[in-house]
Enzyme design. Structure first.
Site, PDB file in Angstrom:
ATOM      1  N   SER A  44     -66.327  69.963 -69.960  1.00  0.00           N
ATOM      2  CA  SER A  44     -67.827  69.743 -70.624  1.00  0.00           C
ATOM      3  C   SER A  44     -68.741  71.071 -70.288  1.00  0.00           C
ATOM      4  O   SER A  44     -68.109  71.968 -69.468  1.00  0.00           O
ATOM      5  CB  SER A  44     -68.143  68.787 -70.245  1.00  0.00           C
ATOM      6  OG  SER A  44     -69.597  68.929 -70.348  1.00  0.00           O
ATOM      7  N   TYR A  57     -72.272  63.515 -63.352  1.00  0.00           N
ATOM      8  CA  TYR A  57     -71.072  64.055 -64.669  1.00  0.00           C
ATOM      9  C   TYR A  57     -70.029  65.617 -64.616  1.00  0.00           C
ATOM     10  O   TYR A  57     -68.956  65.722 -64.835  1.00  0.00           O
ATOM     11  CB  TYR A  57     -71.502  64.010 -66.218  1.00  0.00           C
ATOM     12  CG  TYR A  57     -70.566  63.991 -67.600  1.00  0.00           C
ATOM     13  CD1 TYR A  57     -70.083  63.340 -68.077  1.00  0.00           C
ATOM     14  CD2 TYR A  57     -71.564  65.423 -68.070  1.00  0.00           C
ATOM     15  CE1 TYR A  57     -68.790  63.842 -68.553  1.00  0.00           C
ATOM     16  CE2 TYR A  57     -70.373  65.496 -69.014  1.00  0.00           C
ATOM     17  CZ  TYR A  57     -69.615  64.945 -69.448  1.00  0.00           C
ATOM     18  OH  TYR A  57     -69.258  65.375 -70.382  1.00  0.00           O
TER      19      TYR A  57
END
Length: 166
Positions: A44, A57
């Site tokens: 990501s 995250y």
């Protein structure tokens, strides 16, 4: 049922990092037996650039990044190529599911949604990168821009993201 912070952290790490690790470990022996193989793991932008409110995250996706880059080095003399993907914004439900409050600026979020890749566009970029044996795939203009910006000035890029999130 209320989930504790410790349980949330474990869930994020279990899905994003351990899920990737164990899936890779499961398929690796079979891929090594084939004439050619490819492992593509999805990290990501949060794996290379900190996003306020998304530290766990980001840490899980940074772990995927390093795992994948390590695999690439370890498998360099084999029949397996390795790619790590850094998608930018993709028009999915991830924002709603992430816990980030976008209700304060609904107009901007609708404008932002129009700039996102569709899932189909993102998939096409990822598949093309895998087929071309790319080491890194940056999917989307935002991912490419923030990657360059973060490489040039990590603090400035981090400040820009923090400002955008406010």
């Amino acid at each position: 049922m209320k989930v504790s912070n410790k349980e949330k952290i474990k869930l994020v790490m279990d899905i994003n990092f351990y899920g990737t690790l164990y899936m890779t470990k499961s398929f690796l022996p079979h891929l090594l037996e084939r004439p050619v193989g490819h492992i593509t793991n999805v990290s990501s932008m949060g794996g290379f650039l900190p996003v306020p409110g998304q530290s766990i995250y980001g840490a899980s996706k940074a772990a995927v990044k390093l795992l994948t880059e390590g695999l690439s080095a370890e498998l360099k003399d084999t029949n397996i190529n390795v790619t790590v993907v850094f998608p930018g914004g993709v028009g999915t439900n991830i924002m709603q599911n992430s816990g980030v409050d976008r209700s304060r600026n609904k107009e901007a979020s609708e404008e932002d949604m129009a700039k996102l890749l569709t899932p189909k566009e993102a998939a096409e970029i990822i598949v093309q990168g895998t087929e071309n044996d790319e080491y890194r795939v940056l999917a989307g203009k935002d991912s490419k821009l923030l990657d360059k910006m973060y490489r040039l000035s990590p603090k400035r890029a981090s400040e820009l993201i923090a400002k955008k999130m406010n």
